[in-house]
Design a protein around this motif. Structure first.
Motif, mmCIF file in Angstrom:
data_model
loop_
_atom_site.group_PDB
_atom_site.id
_atom_site.type_symbol
_atom_site.label_atom_id
_atom_site.label_comp_id
_atom_site.label_asym_id
_atom_site.label_seq_id
_atom_site.Cartn_x
_atom_site.Cartn_y
_atom_site.Cartn_z
ATOM 1 N N ASP A 81 9.246 1.020 -1.703
ATOM 2 C CA ASP A 81 10.665 0.399 -1.445
ATOM 3 C C ASP A 81 11.405 0.090 -0.390
ATOM 4 O OD1 ASP A 81 10.744 -0.196 -4.346
ATOM 5 O OD2 ASP A 81 12.056 1.744 -4.857
ATOM 6 N N LEU A 82 10.932 1.183 0.582
ATOM 7 C CA LEU A 82 11.843 1.083 1.983
ATOM 8 C C LEU A 82 10.892 0.090 2.906
ATOM 9 C CD1 LEU A 82 12.427 4.985 2.525
ATOM 10 C CD2 LEU A 82 14.217 3.078 2.141
ATOM 11 N N ALA A 83 9.562 0.426 2.575
ATOM 12 C CA ALA A 83 8.556 -0.521 3.564
ATOM 13 C C ALA A 83 8.864 -1.958 3.108
ATOM 14 C CB ALA A 83 7.164 -0.283 3.299
ATOM 15 N N ARG A 84 9.124 -2.491 1.778
ATOM 16 C CA ARG A 84 9.494 -3.669 1.522
ATOM 17 C C ARG A 84 10.725 -3.985 2.084
ATOM 18 N NH1 ARG A 84 8.708 -4.274 -4.931
ATOM 19 N NH2 ARG A 84 10.789 -4.218 -4.429
ATOM 20 N N MET A 85 11.625 -3.420 1.969
ATOM 21 C CA MET A 85 12.900 -3.628 2.531
ATOM 22 C C MET A 85 13.089 -4.059 4.056
ATOM 23 S SD MET A 85 16.465 -1.603 2.677
ATOM 24 C CE MET A 85 16.172 -0.957 1.003
ATOM 25 N N VAL A 86 11.936 -3.157 4.906
ATOM 26 C CA VAL A 86 11.985 -3.443 6.289
ATOM 27 C C VAL A 86 11.095 -4.945 6.365
ATOM 28 C CG1 VAL A 86 10.555 -2.933 8.166
ATOM 29 C CG2 VAL A 86 11.924 -1.199 6.928
ATOM 30 N N TRP A 87 10.130 -5.229 5.538
ATOM 31 C CA TRP A 87 9.344 -6.386 5.622
ATOM 32 C C TRP A 87 10.407 -7.711 5.167
ATOM 33 C CZ3 TRP A 87 6.181 -9.064 7.992
ATOM 34 C CH2 TRP A 87 5.705 -10.309 7.395
ATOM 35 N N LEU A 124 0.234 -2.775 4.090
ATOM 36 C CA LEU A 124 0.128 -3.117 2.836
ATOM 37 C C LEU A 124 1.238 -4.054 2.292
ATOM 38 C CD1 LEU A 124 -1.081 0.271 1.278
ATOM 39 C CD2 LEU A 124 -2.516 -1.913 1.586
ATOM 40 N N VAL A 125 2.501 -4.005 2.820
ATOM 41 C CA VAL A 125 3.410 -4.734 2.346
ATOM 42 C C VAL A 125 3.282 -6.301 2.935
ATOM 43 C CG1 VAL A 125 5.911 -5.115 2.676
ATOM 44 C CG2 VAL A 125 5.258 -2.743 1.934
ATOM 45 N N HIS A 126 2.698 -6.236 4.100
ATOM 46 C CA HIS A 126 2.591 -7.522 4.615
ATOM 47 C C HIS A 126 1.602 -8.406 3.780
ATOM 48 C CE1 HIS A 126 4.162 -7.369 8.735
ATOM 49 N NE2 HIS A 126 4.411 -6.119 8.582
ATOM 50 N N GLU A 127 0.537 -7.616 3.259
ATOM 51 C CA GLU A 127 -0.427 -8.048 2.480
ATOM 52 C C GLU A 127 0.354 -8.496 0.996
ATOM 53 O OE1 GLU A 127 -3.613 -5.401 2.211
ATOM 54 O OE2 GLU A 127 -4.009 -5.520 4.277
ATOM 55 N N GLY A 128 1.231 -7.994 0.599
ATOM 56 C CA GLY A 128 2.025 -8.601 -0.641
ATOM 57 C C GLY A 128 1.298 -7.582 -1.953
ATOM 58 N N VAL A 129 0.975 -6.607 -1.570
ATOM 59 C CA VAL A 129 0.098 -5.609 -2.761
ATOM 60 C C VAL A 129 1.504 -5.375 -3.685
ATOM 61 C CG1 VAL A 129 -1.420 -5.039 -1.442
ATOM 62 C CG2 VAL A 129 0.185 -3.464 -1.792
ATOM 63 N N ASP A 130 1.065 -4.929 -4.819
ATOM 64 C CA ASP A 130 2.156 -4.369 -5.926
ATOM 65 C C ASP A 130 2.247 -2.829 -5.654
ATOM 66 O OD1 ASP A 130 -0.337 -3.513 -7.011
ATOM 67 O OD2 ASP A 130 -0.010 -4.508 -8.999
ATOM 68 N N LEU A 131 2.961 -2.313 -6.296
ATOM 69 C CA LEU A 131 2.987 -0.756 -6.543
ATOM 70 C C LEU A 131 1.766 0.122 -6.638
ATOM 71 C CD1 LEU A 131 4.873 1.594 -5.832
ATOM 72 C CD2 LEU A 131 5.703 1.447 -8.219
ATOM 73 N N ASP A 132 1.283 -0.489 -7.759
ATOM 74 C CA ASP A 132 0.002 0.154 -8.176
ATOM 75 C C ASP A 132 -1.029 0.395 -6.842
ATOM 76 O OD1 ASP A 132 0.964 1.132 -10.394
ATOM 77 O OD2 ASP A 132 0.210 -0.481 -11.658
ATOM 78 N N THR A 133 -1.367 -0.757 -6.210
ATOM 79 C CA THR A 133 -2.199 -1.019 -5.155
ATOM 80 C C THR A 133 -1.898 -0.353 -4.158
ATOM 81 O OG1 THR A 133 -2.859 -3.238 -6.165
ATOM 82 C CG2 THR A 133 -3.568 -2.694 -3.867
ATOM 83 N N PHE A 134 -0.519 -0.316 -3.655
ATOM 84 C CA PHE A 134 0.068 0.308 -2.661
ATOM 85 C C PHE A 134 -0.199 2.010 -2.791
ATOM 86 C CE2 PHE A 134 3.692 2.745 -0.571
ATOM 87 C CZ PHE A 134 3.623 2.093 0.651
ATOM 88 N N SER A 135 0.024 2.419 -3.897
ATOM 89 C CA SER A 135 -0.044 3.858 -4.127
ATOM 90 C C SER A 135 -1.694 4.109 -4.023
ATOM 91 C CB SER A 135 0.377 4.055 -5.521
ATOM 92 O OG SER A 135 1.731 3.956 -5.580
ATOM 93 N N ASP A 136 -2.690 3.436 -4.577
ATOM 94 C CA ASP A 136 -4.023 3.709 -4.444
ATOM 95 C C ASP A 136 -4.214 3.658 -3.045
ATOM 96 O OD1 ASP A 136 -4.152 3.987 -7.263
ATOM 97 O OD2 ASP A 136 -4.790 2.008 -7.514
ATOM 98 N N GLU A 137 -3.815 2.688 -2.511
ATOM 99 C CA GLU A 137 -4.211 2.812 -0.981
ATOM 100 C C GLU A 137 -3.781 3.657 0.000
ATOM 101 O OE1 GLU A 137 -6.517 0.360 0.683
ATOM 102 O OE2 GLU A 137 -6.651 -0.401 -1.137
#
Length: 143
Positions: A81-87, A124-137
C-alpha cells in the motif's frame, strides 16, 4: 452499540495507530520535512484520518502504541500500500525512497534489508503487479 460499530471502531483505531507509527518514523530526525508532510497528508486521506485526528496524532504521536503487523503477510500488504502510494502520487525520489526505507524498518523488516526491499517494492509497483504477485516476489527476492 452494534457489532458493525465495534468492527468500524477497531479498524479506525488500527488506522490511527498505523498513522501515528508512521509519524513517529517521520519525526525520528526531529522534524517533518515538506516532502514528509505531503506524504502524511496523502496517507491520512487514504486511512480516513480526519483533520482533527491528524492534528491530535501529530501532537501526541508517542502516546499511540506501536502495533507493527504481526504476520509477514500483513507487513507485505502494508508495504504494498505504501509503495503504491509513492508511485501513484509520482513522488518517488531519493527523499521519498529514504522515507519508504525507514517505513520498512518500522514495519519490522531488518534494517540491513530495507534498501533492497524498498527497491524491489517500488520496482514491482512500477510493473503494476497485484498484491499476491508482490508478496510472492518480495518473499522470494533473495533466491
Amino acid at each position: 452499540m452494534s457489532f458493525s460499530d465495534l468492527f468500524d471502531s477497531g479498524f479506525k483505531k488500527r488506522n490511527e495507530d498505523h498513522f501515528a507509527a508512521i509519524v513517529r518514523v517521520a519525526m525520528s530526525d526531529g522534524v517533518i520535512t515538506d516532502e514528509e508532510r505531503a506524504f502524511l497528508d496523502r496517507l491520512a486521506r487514504n486511512l480516513d484520518i480526519s483533520e482533527g485526528e491528524y492534528k491530535q496524532i501529530l501532537k501526541d504521536y508517542k502516546e499511540h502504541p506501536i502495533n507493527p503487523p504481526t504476520s509477514y503477510d500483513q507487513r507485505l500488504e502494508r508495504l504494498y500500500d505504501l509503495a503504491r502510494m509513492v508511485w501513484a502520487d509520482h513522488i518517488e525520489g531519493p527523499k521519498q525512497t529514504a522515507i519508504l526505507e525507514r517505513l520498512c524498518v518500522g514495519l519490522g523488516f531488518k534494517s540491513s534489508n530495507a534498501k533492497y526491499v524498498t527497491h524491489k517494492a517500488l520496482e514491482l509497483v512500477h510493473e503494476g503487479v497485484d498484491l499476491d504477485t508482490f508478496s510472492d516476489e518480495i518473499k522470494t527476492m533473495n533466491r
